[in-house]
Enzyme design. Sequence first.
Site, PDB file in Angstrom:
ATOM      1  N   GLY A   1      65.855  61.519  46.774  1.00  0.00           N
ATOM      2  CA  GLY A   1      64.627  60.991  46.170  1.00  0.00           C
ATOM      3  C   GLY A   1      64.846  59.577  45.643  1.00  0.00           C
TER       4      GLY A   1
ATOM      5  N   ASP B   1      73.278  64.366  43.700  1.00  0.00           N
ATOM      6  CA  ASP B   1      74.259  65.386  44.111  1.00  0.00           C
ATOM      7  C   ASP B   1      74.153  65.778  45.587  1.00  0.00           C
ATOM      8  OD1 ASP B   1      71.811  66.533  43.585  1.00  0.00           O
ATOM      9  OD2 ASP B   1      72.607  68.310  42.601  1.00  0.00           O
ATOM     10  N   GLY B   2      72.922  65.914  46.100  1.00  0.00           N
ATOM     11  CA  GLY B   2      72.732  66.305  47.502  1.00  0.00           C
ATOM     12  C   GLY B   2      73.289  65.247  48.436  1.00  0.00           C
ATOM     13  N   THR B   3      72.992  63.984  48.138  1.00  0.00           N
ATOM     14  CA  THR B   3      73.463  62.866  48.974  1.00  0.00           C
ATOM     15  C   THR B   3      74.980  62.779  48.935  1.00  0.00           C
ATOM     16  OG1 THR B   3      71.419  61.704  48.469  1.00  0.00           O
ATOM     17  CG2 THR B   3      73.209  60.351  49.329  1.00  0.00           C
TER      18      THR B   3
ATOM     19  N   THR C   1      69.622  58.992  40.032  1.00  0.00           N
ATOM     20  CA  THR C   1      68.613  60.053  39.956  1.00  0.00           C
ATOM     21  C   THR C   1      67.886  60.000  38.610  1.00  0.00           C
ATOM     22  OG1 THR C   1      68.160  62.416  39.831  1.00  0.00           O
ATOM     23  CG2 THR C   1      70.389  61.797  39.320  1.00  0.00           C
TER      24      THR C   1
ATOM     25  N   ASP D   1      66.893  62.540  37.327  1.00  0.00           N
ATOM     26  CA  ASP D   1      67.223  63.823  36.687  1.00  0.00           C
ATOM     27  C   ASP D   1      68.430  63.702  35.747  1.00  0.00           C
ATOM     28  OD1 ASP D   1      65.252  64.755  38.388  1.00  0.00           O
ATOM     29  OD2 ASP D   1      66.676  65.508  39.874  1.00  0.00           O
TER      30      ASP D   1
ATOM     31  N   ARG E   1      43.311  69.923  21.001  1.00  0.00           N
ATOM     32  CA  ARG E   1      43.783  70.753  22.108  1.00  0.00           C
ATOM     33  C   ARG E   1      45.294  70.914  22.120  1.00  0.00           C
ATOM     34  NH1 ARG E   1      40.059  67.820  26.644  1.00  0.00           N
ATOM     35  NH2 ARG E   1      38.415  69.381  26.692  1.00  0.00           N
TER      36      ARG E   1
ATOM     37  N   HIS F   1      55.306  62.436  40.751  1.00  0.00           N
ATOM     38  CA  HIS F   1      56.101  61.325  41.297  1.00  0.00           C
ATOM     39  C   HIS F   1      55.860  59.983  40.604  1.00  0.00           C
ATOM     40  CE1 HIS F   1      56.602  64.445  44.276  1.00  0.00           C
ATOM     41  NE2 HIS F   1      57.697  63.805  44.653  1.00  0.00           N
TER      42      HIS F   1
ATOM     43  N   ARG G   1      58.916  58.568  39.302  1.00  0.00           N
ATOM     44  CA  ARG G   1      59.925  57.976  40.188  1.00  0.00           C
ATOM     45  C   ARG G   1      59.612  56.529  40.549  1.00  0.00           C
ATOM     46  NH1 ARG G   1      61.451  62.586  43.900  1.00  0.00           N
ATOM     47  NH2 ARG G   1      61.034  61.151  45.594  1.00  0.00           N
TER      48      ARG G   1
HETATM   49  O1  F6P Z   1      65.700  64.705  42.170  1.00  0.00           O
HETATM   50  C1  F6P Z   1      64.612  63.900  41.867  1.00  0.00           C
HETATM   51  C2  F6P Z   1      63.321  64.671  41.914  1.00  0.00           C
HETATM   52  O2  F6P Z   1      62.257  63.798  41.571  1.00  0.00           O
HETATM   53  C3  F6P Z   1      63.285  65.919  41.035  1.00  0.00           C
HETATM   54  O3  F6P Z   1      63.084  65.636  39.670  1.00  0.00           O
HETATM   55  C4  F6P Z   1      62.165  66.686  41.690  1.00  0.00           C
HETATM   56  O4  F6P Z   1      62.320  68.065  41.458  1.00  0.00           O
HETATM   57  C5  F6P Z   1      62.349  66.375  43.161  1.00  0.00           C
HETATM   58  O5  F6P Z   1      63.080  65.166  43.228  1.00  0.00           O
HETATM   59  C6  F6P Z   1      61.057  66.206  43.929  1.00  0.00           C
HETATM   60  O6  F6P Z   1      61.370  66.026  45.283  1.00  0.00           O
HETATM   61  P1  F6P Z   1      60.325  65.525  46.374  1.00  0.00           P
HETATM   62  O7  F6P Z   1      60.261  64.035  46.296  1.00  0.00           O
HETATM   63  O8  F6P Z   1      60.888  66.012  47.652  1.00  0.00           O
HETATM   64  O9  F6P Z   1      58.989  66.131  46.049  1.00  0.00           O
END
Ligand code: F6P
Length: 373
Positions: free
Chosen positions: A18, A122-124, A144, A146, A181, A291, A294
């Site tokens: 991501g 971590d995945g990369t 990341t 995260d 609320r 997103h 991000r």
């Molecule tokens: O790892 C980053 C992240 O934004 C996570 O917080 C989220 O769970 C995931 O990627 C979302 O992935 P995608 O962009 O595939 O929807």
Amino acid sequence: MTAKKAKIKTIGIMSGGGDCPGINAVIRAVTKTAIHKHRLKVVGILDGFLGLIENRLQELGWGDVSNILTLGGTILGTSNKADPAAYPIRKKGKTKLTDVRARCLHHARRAGLDIIVVIGGDGTMACAQGLAQKGLNFIGVPKTIDNDLPGTDVTFGFDTAVSTATEAIDKVHTTASSHHRVMIVEVMGRYAGWLALHAGVASGSDVILIPEIPYSLDAICNCVRQRSRYGKRFSIITVAEGARPKGGKMTVMKKIKDSPDPIRLGGIANKLQYGIETKTHLDCRAVVLGHVQRGGIPTAFDRALASGLGYYAVESLMAGQKNKLVVHNQGEIGSIDLARIAGKSRRVPADHPLIEAARALGTSFGDKIIFPA
Ligand code: F6P
């Protein structure tokens, strides 16, 4: 760092997984350091490991990376679906996960890449480790929103995401107060609660729910009801997408079959809205930030961190290091073995000082009744 110089002439650079704010700052730092200080050739690999599999590479010059320090996203593109060790290939109407690492090696060697700077989470890093076992060399840069990579106390992109989420929660705060609320704001973070914890504390959220501390609906309802009774007629709940009830599971939004990590979390805010409204009869709304977290311009902290990590990645590879992750610990940049962290993640410890501070301020983590009836 060892002083032994490596015979490096050409380096590759790629971003995987991501995206997040600050990737371009790393690409700029790596490319400028490589060209300016070490007279290296820099080759950009497009769309993460997909570009290496499909041989989509392009040389990067000074001009390509100039004026991108503040730009969100990644000029190289990225992909969170292409694991070279298990790449989906469709044949005769059927999809088969195939090991295409030899193809990646061939493309990297043909382009003369001595080593690749891989920017990712971590995945990369797990994919890079898989290719390292076949003979390709990498230097990783931790990225990341995260903040869940082990071995480093911060990843770039996290600080910007915390600011974005905090600003959004601040905005929700005013409308929550006007309408009396309960507003439930869902933030990202996958299986770790760093983003929810930091944005929750920074925004003064009344309840913060993170995956590491399973919640009870009763404890949450007690908190918002009692606030209401004490005259605080609104409450803000910041919930991590990975939060889960005691004895229950995380809320999965969908599964993406051809992704190395197929689980996509999401939907917990809507579930909580229903649960809290039903139990308390208070007016509730769910907001999913998604997103948005991000994107955008990296904060000054992330720009400086990304620049430092990018510079250090080049210095490491010039010193002969390989298959390492550049890390930031207590203000110092160093490196650790890629194998130590690949595929692993770092969670929030239950006794984290920020959790203790938030509890002292009266914040509920949804795990215990904090207002006795
Ligand atoms: O790892 C980053 C992240 O934004 C996570 O917080 C989220 O769970 C995931 O990627 C979302 O992935 P995608 O962009 O595939 O929807």
